[in-house]
Design a protein around this motif. Sequence first.
Motif, mmCIF file in Angstrom:
data_model
loop_
_atom_site.group_PDB
_atom_site.id
_atom_site.type_symbol
_atom_site.label_atom_id
_atom_site.label_comp_id
_atom_site.label_asym_id
_atom_site.label_seq_id
_atom_site.Cartn_x
_atom_site.Cartn_y
_atom_site.Cartn_z
ATOM 1 N N ILE A 64 -47.896 41.678 -15.456
ATOM 2 C CA ILE A 64 -48.501 42.993 -15.715
ATOM 3 C C ILE A 64 -49.812 43.146 -14.925
ATOM 4 O O ILE A 64 -50.069 44.186 -14.303
ATOM 5 C CB ILE A 64 -48.695 43.204 -17.226
ATOM 6 C CG1 ILE A 64 -47.301 43.396 -17.840
ATOM 7 C CG2 ILE A 64 -49.608 44.397 -17.518
ATOM 8 C CD1 ILE A 64 -47.271 43.486 -19.330
ATOM 9 N N ALA A 65 -50.607 42.089 -14.886
ATOM 10 C CA ALA A 65 -51.854 42.168 -14.102
ATOM 11 C C ALA A 65 -51.538 42.392 -12.630
ATOM 12 O O ALA A 65 -52.236 43.149 -11.937
ATOM 13 C CB ALA A 65 -52.672 40.881 -14.282
ATOM 14 N N THR A 66 -50.491 41.747 -12.150
ATOM 15 C CA THR A 66 -50.104 41.904 -10.738
ATOM 16 C C THR A 66 -49.738 43.354 -10.446
ATOM 17 O O THR A 66 -50.133 43.914 -9.411
ATOM 18 C CB THR A 66 -48.914 40.966 -10.411
ATOM 19 O OG1 THR A 66 -49.317 39.627 -10.710
ATOM 20 C CG2 THR A 66 -48.526 41.051 -8.942
ATOM 21 N N PRO A 114 -69.571 46.490 -12.228
ATOM 22 C CA PRO A 114 -68.637 46.848 -13.289
ATOM 23 C C PRO A 114 -67.668 45.703 -13.552
ATOM 24 O O PRO A 114 -67.282 44.975 -12.635
ATOM 25 C CB PRO A 114 -67.897 48.061 -12.723
ATOM 26 C CG PRO A 114 -68.160 48.045 -11.264
ATOM 27 C CD PRO A 114 -69.438 47.319 -11.040
ATOM 28 N N GLY A 115 -67.298 45.517 -14.812
ATOM 29 C CA GLY A 115 -66.297 44.513 -15.135
ATOM 30 C C GLY A 115 -64.921 45.030 -14.726
ATOM 31 O O GLY A 115 -64.797 46.146 -14.217
ATOM 32 N N PRO A 116 -63.883 44.238 -14.946
ATOM 33 C CA PRO A 116 -62.538 44.724 -14.619
ATOM 34 C C PRO A 116 -62.180 45.892 -15.526
ATOM 35 O O PRO A 116 -62.716 46.009 -16.638
ATOM 36 C CB PRO A 116 -61.641 43.514 -14.901
ATOM 37 C CG PRO A 116 -62.431 42.614 -15.782
ATOM 38 C CD PRO A 116 -63.884 42.889 -15.515
ATOM 39 N N ILE A 117 -61.323 46.770 -15.039
ATOM 40 C CA ILE A 117 -60.890 47.870 -15.903
ATOM 41 C C ILE A 117 -60.124 47.294 -17.098
ATOM 42 O O ILE A 117 -60.265 47.762 -18.223
ATOM 43 C CB ILE A 117 -60.048 48.908 -15.103
ATOM 44 C CG1 ILE A 117 -59.649 50.084 -15.984
ATOM 45 C CG2 ILE A 117 -58.791 48.327 -14.492
ATOM 46 C CD1 ILE A 117 -60.679 51.131 -16.096
ATOM 47 N N ALA A 118 -59.348 46.232 -16.881
ATOM 48 C CA ALA A 118 -58.555 45.680 -17.981
ATOM 49 C C ALA A 118 -58.425 44.175 -17.860
ATOM 50 O O ALA A 118 -58.402 43.633 -16.752
ATOM 51 C CB ALA A 118 -57.157 46.301 -17.981
ATOM 52 N N LEU A 148 -59.780 37.987 -26.444
ATOM 53 C CA LEU A 148 -60.436 39.299 -26.581
ATOM 54 C C LEU A 148 -61.951 39.158 -26.463
ATOM 55 O O LEU A 148 -62.619 40.004 -25.857
ATOM 56 C CB LEU A 148 -60.054 39.944 -27.922
ATOM 57 C CG LEU A 148 -58.614 40.478 -27.966
ATOM 58 C CD1 LEU A 148 -58.204 40.839 -29.402
ATOM 59 C CD2 LEU A 148 -58.471 41.707 -27.049
ATOM 60 N N GLU A 149 -62.488 38.077 -27.022
ATOM 61 C CA GLU A 149 -63.939 37.851 -26.891
ATOM 62 C C GLU A 149 -64.305 37.725 -25.415
ATOM 63 O O GLU A 149 -65.314 38.277 -24.947
ATOM 64 C CB GLU A 149 -64.340 36.553 -27.605
ATOM 65 C CG GLU A 149 -64.482 36.697 -29.111
ATOM 66 C CD GLU A 149 -64.687 35.336 -29.781
ATOM 67 O OE1 GLU A 149 -65.155 34.389 -29.102
ATOM 68 O OE2 GLU A 149 -64.355 35.237 -30.973
ATOM 69 N N ALA A 150 -63.489 36.973 -24.674
ATOM 70 C CA ALA A 150 -63.783 36.779 -23.244
ATOM 71 C C ALA A 150 -63.677 38.102 -22.484
ATOM 72 O O ALA A 150 -64.473 38.375 -21.577
ATOM 73 C CB ALA A 150 -62.830 35.743 -22.650
ATOM 74 N N ALA A 151 -62.728 38.938 -22.881
ATOM 75 C CA ALA A 151 -62.574 40.238 -22.215
ATOM 76 C C ALA A 151 -63.824 41.085 -22.425
ATOM 77 O O ALA A 151 -64.316 41.749 -21.496
ATOM 78 C CB ALA A 151 -61.338 40.958 -22.744
ATOM 79 N N ALA A 152 -64.377 41.035 -23.642
ATOM 80 C CA ALA A 152 -65.589 41.807 -23.926
ATOM 81 C C ALA A 152 -66.762 41.253 -23.122
ATOM 82 O O ALA A 152 -67.569 41.998 -22.563
ATOM 83 C CB ALA A 152 -65.884 41.772 -25.427
ATOM 84 N N ALA A 194 -58.094 44.032 -12.300
ATOM 85 C CA ALA A 194 -57.599 43.513 -13.574
ATOM 86 C C ALA A 194 -57.669 41.997 -13.558
ATOM 87 O O ALA A 194 -57.543 41.372 -12.512
ATOM 88 C CB ALA A 194 -56.159 43.957 -13.788
ATOM 89 N N ARG A 195 -57.926 41.427 -14.726
ATOM 90 C CA ARG A 195 -57.896 39.974 -14.847
ATOM 91 C C ARG A 195 -56.806 39.637 -15.842
ATOM 92 O O ARG A 195 -56.613 40.354 -16.830
ATOM 93 C CB ARG A 195 -59.258 39.476 -15.357
ATOM 94 C CG ARG A 195 -59.334 37.961 -15.519
ATOM 95 C CD ARG A 195 -60.761 37.487 -15.777
ATOM 96 N NE ARG A 195 -61.248 37.783 -17.117
ATOM 97 C CZ ARG A 195 -60.847 37.134 -18.214
ATOM 98 N NH1 ARG A 195 -59.935 36.180 -18.152
ATOM 99 N NH2 ARG A 195 -61.353 37.463 -19.393
#
Length: 433
Positions: free
Chosen positions: A349-351, A329-333, A373-377, A360-361
């Motif tokens: 916020i990630a911390t 699974p990828g990160p939740i957020a 956003l592209e990288a997050a997807a 989270a990343r």
Amino acid sequence: MPAYRAPRGTRDLLPADRVALARLERLAADLAARYGYHPIETPLFEQAAVFERGIGAVTDVVEKELFLLAPREEDGERWALRPEPTAGIVRAYVQHGMQTWPQPVKLTMTGQMFRYDRPQAGRYRSFWQFDVEAIGDPGPAVDAEIIELASRFYAATGLVDVTIYLNSIGDAACRPAYVAELAAFYREHVGELPALEKARLERAPLRLLDSKDARVVALNATAPKITERLCDACAAHFASVRAHLDAVGVRYVLNPYLVRGLDYYTRTAFEVYPAGDEGQQSALGGGGRYDGLVELLGGRPTPGIGFGLGLDRILLALDEQAAPPAAEPGPIAVVVGADPAATAERLRIATTLRAAGLVARAELGQRKLGKQLEAAARDRAHFAVIVGDELADGQVQVRDLEAGTQKLVAVDDLVRELERARTSHHHGQAQPS
Ligand code: HAM
């Protein structure tokens, strides 16, 4: 061409491969625990004598493949990297007085082994084994239990169609006479033997039985079979192993030519191959009984049985079967931001999310929001937490990357919101497209 490369016969496990191996390690640990095996860890190297005595000096593993470590003057000992786990585990059993523990002592270990083999597909100088050992039980029921455990492990990995080959190779009472008879048989046909087999004949005649040379295979069809020469006790043991296997519904193929490459085996011996492929390189695992090994390494006479399953080869076989790789699974957020320079806010916020146990990343580069956003997807993140002007009011935008929806969430509520979404959205269970 880089100046330095991984040693011949070894390979780096890059993240995708390491993740696939970790999945097998987890399956192995879970399954072994379910059958009552306890983890043990022994050193990656031992006194060379542990392997020379345990495995046998006249075996390929010791004679040709042992990685001897350059001795240092101060310890006057010869050390070798472990080519397999059984000898080290039995050494530990004797050293720690495990014969006084309730028997059998059931131990499991998964780790790297080292053999100075000629490298080729599926044959490495550093490879992984899932090993179990049940020490102190003469069987025959535990023999079947162990073979059933091996077969369940293959099924759990997703490998379809493996074949388990089974044999009994007798014991000190009946094997010597059989080996002498076999050697005499080969001597009568010495003219038909290729050079390698001729050389082996006097030192290890049993090894000729699993020769892959077509002439020897043909000759072996008329060779005396060990299963027809077992003493009464070994024959009764073997019959009972088979009856127990039948009782638990494990399918196997009897193979009177199956001999193992290590000297410590007695009675039950088995190997597992991908269906339709019995080439020597492709054994996915093997094991058997070693009723003399504890004594050989200085303990009281104690029976034992175990197996070693080759995890590298299982991964190769899964690849060949084109099983979809287990998707992590990828990160939740991923925490992204409209202001590329506001890395401190994103990191903070990630911390907070990670401190709450979420994966989270944070986007810590300076690229534009669209690229973030592209990288997050691409990471298969479930949500993008977008840090922007709303932060002044204690809020962030939370975009559901799968549903394409977006809403404002108070930073103080963020952990709760993502936790709730994680369970209701089944994060990580969807396959990547
Ligand atoms: P083994 O048959 O020598 O047995 O090795 C077990 C498995 O390790 C093989 O079937 C194969 O899958 C894998 N393997 C061996 N050599 C290599 C290599 N060079 N590269 C990749 N994989 C390899 C044992 O080691 C015994 N200790 C098993 C056992 C445990 N018997 C009783 N207890």
